[in-house]
Write a protein that holds these residues in place. Structure first.
Motif, PDB file in Angstrom:
ATOM      1  N   ALA A  16       0.823  -1.185   0.006  1.00  0.00           N
ATOM      2  CA  ALA A  16      -0.137   0.490   0.008  1.00  0.00           C
ATOM      3  C   ALA A  16       0.658   1.511   0.203  1.00  0.00           C
ATOM      4  N   TYR A  17       2.072   0.931   1.393  1.00  0.00           N
ATOM      5  CA  TYR A  17       3.298   2.656   1.106  1.00  0.00           C
ATOM      6  C   TYR A  17       3.650   2.821  -0.151  1.00  0.00           C
ATOM      7  N   HIS A  18       4.665   1.280  -0.436  1.00  0.00           N
ATOM      8  CA  HIS A  18       5.280   0.860  -1.638  1.00  0.00           C
ATOM      9  C   HIS A  18       4.736   1.064  -2.629  1.00  0.00           C
ATOM     10  N   GLN A  19       3.808   1.392  -3.065  1.00  0.00           N
ATOM     11  CA  GLN A  19       3.720   0.582  -4.776  1.00  0.00           C
ATOM     12  C   GLN A  19       4.067   1.465  -5.638  1.00  0.00           C
ATOM     13  N   PRO A  20       4.223   0.999  -6.728  1.00  0.00           N
ATOM     14  CA  PRO A  20       4.339   0.270  -7.242  1.00  0.00           C
ATOM     15  C   PRO A  20       5.631  -0.959  -6.390  1.00  0.00           C
ATOM     16  N   THR A  21       5.305  -1.790  -6.170  1.00  0.00           N
ATOM     17  CA  THR A  21       6.230  -2.542  -5.712  1.00  0.00           C
ATOM     18  C   THR A  21       7.029  -4.340  -6.504  1.00  0.00           C
ATOM     19  N   THR A  22       7.694  -4.712  -5.437  1.00  0.00           N
ATOM     20  CA  THR A  22       7.907  -5.701  -5.791  1.00  0.00           C
ATOM     21  C   THR A  22       8.152  -6.779  -4.913  1.00  0.00           C
ATOM     22  N   ARG A  23       8.304  -8.510  -5.185  1.00  0.00           N
ATOM     23  CA  ARG A  23       8.183  -9.051  -3.987  1.00  0.00           C
ATOM     24  C   ARG A  23       9.472  -8.560  -3.305  1.00  0.00           C
ATOM     25  N   ALA A  24      10.419  -8.586  -4.046  1.00  0.00           N
ATOM     26  CA  ALA A  24      12.196  -8.544  -3.340  1.00  0.00           C
ATOM     27  C   ALA A  24      11.656  -7.668  -2.839  1.00  0.00           C
ATOM     28  N   GLU A  25      11.404  -6.341  -3.759  1.00  0.00           N
ATOM     29  CA  GLU A  25      11.277  -4.632  -2.530  1.00  0.00           C
ATOM     30  C   GLU A  25      10.951  -5.526  -1.122  1.00  0.00           C
ATOM     31  N   ILE A  26       9.644  -6.346  -1.434  1.00  0.00           N
ATOM     32  CA  ILE A  26       8.855  -6.157  -0.232  1.00  0.00           C
ATOM     33  C   ILE A  26       9.817  -7.218   1.270  1.00  0.00           C
ATOM     34  N   GLU A  27      10.420  -8.283  -0.111  1.00  0.00           N
ATOM     35  CA  GLU A  27      12.034  -8.396   1.281  1.00  0.00           C
ATOM     36  C   GLU A  27      12.555  -7.852   1.721  1.00  0.00           C
ATOM     37  N   GLU A  28      13.031  -6.808   1.136  1.00  0.00           N
ATOM     38  CA  GLU A  28      14.045  -6.270   1.489  1.00  0.00           C
ATOM     39  C   GLU A  28      13.083  -5.173   2.792  1.00  0.00           C
ATOM     40  N   VAL A  29      12.314  -4.819   2.203  1.00  0.00           N
ATOM     41  CA  VAL A  29      11.492  -4.002   3.408  1.00  0.00           C
ATOM     42  C   VAL A  29      11.986  -5.236   4.567  1.00  0.00           C
ATOM     43  N   ARG A  30      10.760  -5.782   5.162  1.00  0.00           N
ATOM     44  CA  ARG A  30      10.600  -6.398   6.478  1.00  0.00           C
ATOM     45  C   ARG A  30      11.494  -7.764   6.497  1.00  0.00           C
ATOM     46  N   GLY A  31      12.643  -7.561   5.881  1.00  0.00           N
ATOM     47  CA  GLY A  31      13.384  -8.499   5.683  1.00  0.00           C
ATOM     48  C   GLY A  31      14.098 -10.274   5.750  1.00  0.00           C
ATOM     49  N   VAL A  32      12.430 -10.725   5.192  1.00  0.00           N
ATOM     50  CA  VAL A  32      12.320 -11.328   5.401  1.00  0.00           C
ATOM     51  C   VAL A  32      12.052 -12.447   4.147  1.00  0.00           C
ATOM     52  N   ALA A  33      11.426 -13.940   3.440  1.00  0.00           N
ATOM     53  CA  ALA A  33      11.453 -13.815   2.740  1.00  0.00           C
ATOM     54  C   ALA A  33       9.913 -13.886   2.802  1.00  0.00           C
ATOM     55  N   THR A  34       8.919 -13.738   1.701  1.00  0.00           N
ATOM     56  CA  THR A  34       7.780 -13.829   1.780  1.00  0.00           C
ATOM     57  C   THR A  34       7.604 -14.593   1.182  1.00  0.00           C
ATOM     58  N   LEU A  62      -0.331  -4.015  12.500  1.00  0.00           N
ATOM     59  CA  LEU A  62       0.172  -4.101  10.961  1.00  0.00           C
ATOM     60  C   LEU A  62       1.709  -4.040  10.284  1.00  0.00           C
ATOM     61  N   LEU A  63       2.636  -3.801  11.427  1.00  0.00           N
ATOM     62  CA  LEU A  63       3.688  -2.951  10.355  1.00  0.00           C
ATOM     63  C   LEU A  63       4.374  -4.527  12.090  1.00  0.00           C
ATOM     64  N   SER A  64       5.141  -5.013  12.707  1.00  0.00           N
ATOM     65  CA  SER A  64       6.213  -5.704  13.266  1.00  0.00           C
ATOM     66  C   SER A  64       6.990  -4.728  14.069  1.00  0.00           C
ATOM     67  N   GLY A  65       7.881  -4.745  15.068  1.00  0.00           N
ATOM     68  CA  GLY A  65       8.863  -4.256  15.636  1.00  0.00           C
ATOM     69  C   GLY A  65      10.157  -4.601  14.594  1.00  0.00           C
ATOM     70  N   ARG A  66       9.436  -6.274  13.739  1.00  0.00           N
ATOM     71  CA  ARG A  66      10.794  -6.800  13.121  1.00  0.00           C
ATOM     72  C   ARG A  66      11.242  -5.896  12.131  1.00  0.00           C
ATOM     73  N   LEU A  67      10.460  -4.766  11.311  1.00  0.00           N
ATOM     74  CA  LEU A  67      10.685  -4.047  10.030  1.00  0.00           C
ATOM     75  C   LEU A  67      12.028  -3.238  11.436  1.00  0.00           C
ATOM     76  N   PRO A  68      12.760  -2.224   9.371  1.00  0.00           N
ATOM     77  CA  PRO A  68      13.586  -1.257  10.692  1.00  0.00           C
ATOM     78  C   PRO A  68      12.915  -0.209  11.407  1.00  0.00           C
ATOM     79  N   SER A  69      13.798   0.777  12.132  1.00  0.00           N
ATOM     80  CA  SER A  69      13.171   1.163  12.772  1.00  0.00           C
ATOM     81  C   SER A  69      13.211   3.034  11.950  1.00  0.00           C
TER      82      SER A  69
END
Length: 218
Positions: A104-122, A180-187
């Motif tokens: 929602a916030y980074h669109q348009p985004t790819t799965r690799a970019e989602i994984e980069e933000v989350r830090g884990v595989a999607t 909706l966002l966990s503490g795992r995401l970068p501060s």
């Protein structure tokens, strides 16, 4: 001499009643192009919708805008009276909620970019689940090696979360407070202005076989 001085007003009233009936009968929000088919050429559809919206302001149901579409929805302060029981047997996982938020916030985004933000595989299953819910869509393919698919939200996403446009998305602190966002995401994660218009310069149209599935390697 005009024997019917009120004729324009009568036509407007008729068009308002037609729009009211069509929007009430529709399950999904309707865009201006779809509504024009019912009121005919020459009608000031934008003004008619605003007039109808004003007439329903303060009532039990309101005429609301969802992206470029319109729909009648229960007034926000009365939503609890008509809230339907959730019949989902499998609620959205934390991974799905985080993925949806990032798209929602980074669109348009790819799965690799989602994984980069989350830090884990999607997993592809997470993407598929959100697409089945009708909240995200494949937009195009990024002009980078591997031509990964780009994702964005839909009008159904706006409608479900009661948003008129993407600019109404809550801030980062609100998202974290809502879980909706966990503490795992970068501060230091920043929320950019989402883009959900036509394809950007770095996107190509989808391939014909994308409707049958895609294999994103990047």
């Amino acid at each position: 001499m005009n024997d019917h001085p009120d004729e324009p007003s009568q036509v407007n009233e008729r068009n308002l009643r037609v729009l009211e009936a069509v929007l009430f009968a529709s399950v999904e929000p309707l865009d201006v192009h779809s509504l024009l088919a019912y009121v005919g050429e020459g009608a000031d559809i934008a003004n008619l919708l605003i007039t109808l919206q004003q007439r329903y302001a303060g009532r039990g149901v309101n005429l609301v805008q969802r992206g470029d579409k319109w729909a009648f929805r229960t007034a926000e302060d009365l939503g609890f009276l008509l809230r339907r029981e959730e019949n989902e047997t499998r609620p959205l996982s934390r991974a799905a909620l985080e993925t949806l938020s990032i798209i929602a916030y980074h669109q348009p985004t790819t799965r690799a970019e989602i994984e980069e933000v989350r830090g884990v595989a999607t997993g592809k299953g997470t993407i598929d689940l959100l697409m089945e819910a009708g909240w995200i869509r494949m937009r195009g393919r990024r002009r980078t090696p591997g031509r990964p698919v780009t994702y964005g939200t839909t009008d159904a996403f706006l409608d479900h979360f009661g948003l008129e446009s993407l600019s109404d998305l809550p801030g980062l602190d609100e998202l974290k407070g809502a879980g909706l966002l966990s503490g795992r995401l970068p501060s230091t994660m920043q929320i950019p202005l989402p883009f959900d218009g036509a394809l950007r310069d770095d996107e190509d149209p989808l391939d014909p076989d994308d409707l049958d599935g895609e294999d994103e390697n990047a």
